[in-house]
Scaffold this motif. Sequence first.
Motif, PDB file in Angstrom:
ATOM      1  N   VAL A 202       0.815  -1.223   0.000  1.00  0.00           N
ATOM      2  CA  VAL A 202       0.000   0.000   0.000  1.00  0.00           C
ATOM      3  C   VAL A 202       0.844   1.265   0.000  1.00  0.00           C
ATOM      4  CG1 VAL A 202      -2.003  -1.072   1.099  1.00  0.00           C
ATOM      5  CG2 VAL A 202      -0.185  -0.098   2.532  1.00  0.00           C
ATOM      6  N   HIS A 203       2.125   1.174   0.376  1.00  0.00           N
ATOM      7  CA  HIS A 203       2.987   2.348   0.448  1.00  0.00           C
ATOM      8  C   HIS A 203       3.918   2.375  -0.782  1.00  0.00           C
ATOM      9  CE1 HIS A 203       1.732   2.976   4.606  1.00  0.00           C
ATOM     10  NE2 HIS A 203       1.930   1.663   4.808  1.00  0.00           N
ATOM     11  N   VAL A 264      10.280  13.728  -4.411  1.00  0.00           N
ATOM     12  CA  VAL A 264       9.792  12.566  -3.679  1.00  0.00           C
ATOM     13  C   VAL A 264       8.282  12.467  -3.886  1.00  0.00           C
ATOM     14  CG1 VAL A 264       9.521  11.465  -1.436  1.00  0.00           C
ATOM     15  CG2 VAL A 264      11.592  12.776  -1.926  1.00  0.00           C
ATOM     16  N   ASP A 265       7.828  11.305  -4.332  1.00  0.00           N
ATOM     17  CA  ASP A 265       6.396  11.026  -4.496  1.00  0.00           C
ATOM     18  C   ASP A 265       6.013   9.866  -3.573  1.00  0.00           C
ATOM     19  OD1 ASP A 265       5.913  12.899  -6.581  1.00  0.00           O
ATOM     20  OD2 ASP A 265       6.815  11.524  -8.022  1.00  0.00           O
ATOM     21  N   TYR A 266       4.938  10.067  -2.861  1.00  0.00           N
ATOM     22  CA  TYR A 266       4.434   9.003  -1.969  1.00  0.00           C
ATOM     23  C   TYR A 266       2.922   8.912  -2.140  1.00  0.00           C
ATOM     24  CZ  TYR A 266       2.637   6.729   2.203  1.00  0.00           C
ATOM     25  OH  TYR A 266       1.939   5.906   3.059  1.00  0.00           O
ATOM     26  N   ASP A 267       2.431   7.708  -2.278  1.00  0.00           N
ATOM     27  CA  ASP A 267       0.984   7.536  -2.276  1.00  0.00           C
ATOM     28  C   ASP A 267       0.621   6.319  -1.433  1.00  0.00           C
ATOM     29  OD1 ASP A 267       0.005   5.094  -3.996  1.00  0.00           O
ATOM     30  OD2 ASP A 267       1.648   5.970  -5.160  1.00  0.00           O
ATOM     31  N   TYR A 268      -0.491   6.443  -0.769  1.00  0.00           N
ATOM     32  CA  TYR A 268      -0.976   5.366   0.089  1.00  0.00           C
ATOM     33  C   TYR A 268      -2.157   4.682  -0.592  1.00  0.00           C
ATOM     34  CZ  TYR A 268      -3.214   2.905   3.951  1.00  0.00           C
ATOM     35  OH  TYR A 268      -3.804   1.939   4.742  1.00  0.00           O
ATOM     36  N   ASP A 269      -1.884   3.471  -1.043  1.00  0.00           N
ATOM     37  CA  ASP A 269      -2.927   2.620  -1.617  1.00  0.00           C
ATOM     38  C   ASP A 269      -3.651   3.307  -2.783  1.00  0.00           C
ATOM     39  OD1 ASP A 269      -4.255   0.215  -1.824  1.00  0.00           O
ATOM     40  OD2 ASP A 269      -5.835   0.781  -0.396  1.00  0.00           O
ATOM     41  N   GLY A 270      -2.951   4.201  -3.472  1.00  0.00           N
ATOM     42  CA  GLY A 270      -3.545   4.894  -4.610  1.00  0.00           C
ATOM     43  C   GLY A 270      -4.625   5.884  -4.227  1.00  0.00           C
TER      44      GLY A 270
END
Length: 300
Positions: A202-203, A264-270
Amino acid sequence: PAASQDYMVDMSGGNDKGSYYASLGFNNSEGTATKNWYRRFTFTFNGDYKIRKWLTSSSSFNFSNNTWFGMTPTQSAANYFSRTMTVPPTFRGRNEDGEWLIGVRGTGDANVLAYIDAYKQDNNTSKFTMGQSFNINFMQGLDLKISGSWYYVDTKQEQFTKDFQSGVNQWYTSRYSSNYFNNQLNQTYNAVLTYNDLFADVHNVNVMLGAEYYDSKIKGFDAYGYGAPTDDFQDLNLTDQSGGARAIDSWHNQNRILSFFGKVDYDYDGKYILTAVLRGDGFSRLCHGLFRLTGKAVYC
């Protein structure tokens, strides 16, 4: 009508280790103005090779050599084409002896065929572009790309005007001679490190860090003179040495840019996305110590 001819031969190949592409080209074009022409020779090579499982090399090379004969320096394109488009169908370009008729209004409007051979031109531009990069795969999701590119342009132009009849009882006798040279070299070097990974399904994290250096150098000179002793010698050293008959100028320019950037790109479970970007650029044209950081000027 003006004809244009294009010729090209190319080849390509490769195997599981690498591939290549190479081509040779030639263009020969007639100008719409009398005795104008343009010729270009080109060579291209692109290739990539897998040196190791974790190391790939990519190369590119382009070269072109261009020569041309342009408009005469004493005549404008507007005068030339407006004159040719309004010539009546009964116009006689030659007299009874077969000699070209010069016309009555001077070189800007006269019959160019009567004096075109009085102009000597030697125009040449050579362009060279080369690129080299290495892609390094340290581990799954972690890669480094190091690359460099070079762009080189060399331009040379020589002109000389012999004596010629420019109208009824009028002669052009200045014997103008000129030389122009310009040399430009652009260099770019950069390195970009990227990391991509997915944790716990998810991360999702994408990181990019990089730096780039750009350097541009230009140098050249321009010189001209009048009053060469004869039509056989166009050397500037032989032109009139009196005041105002000669001129020379030279130039040397250099510009440099040093850049650092990161993302920096971060997404949680889309569902949720977070992005952070940082960039700093140093310009040689700015005062010492001044950088631009994410659009704002700050002192380092």
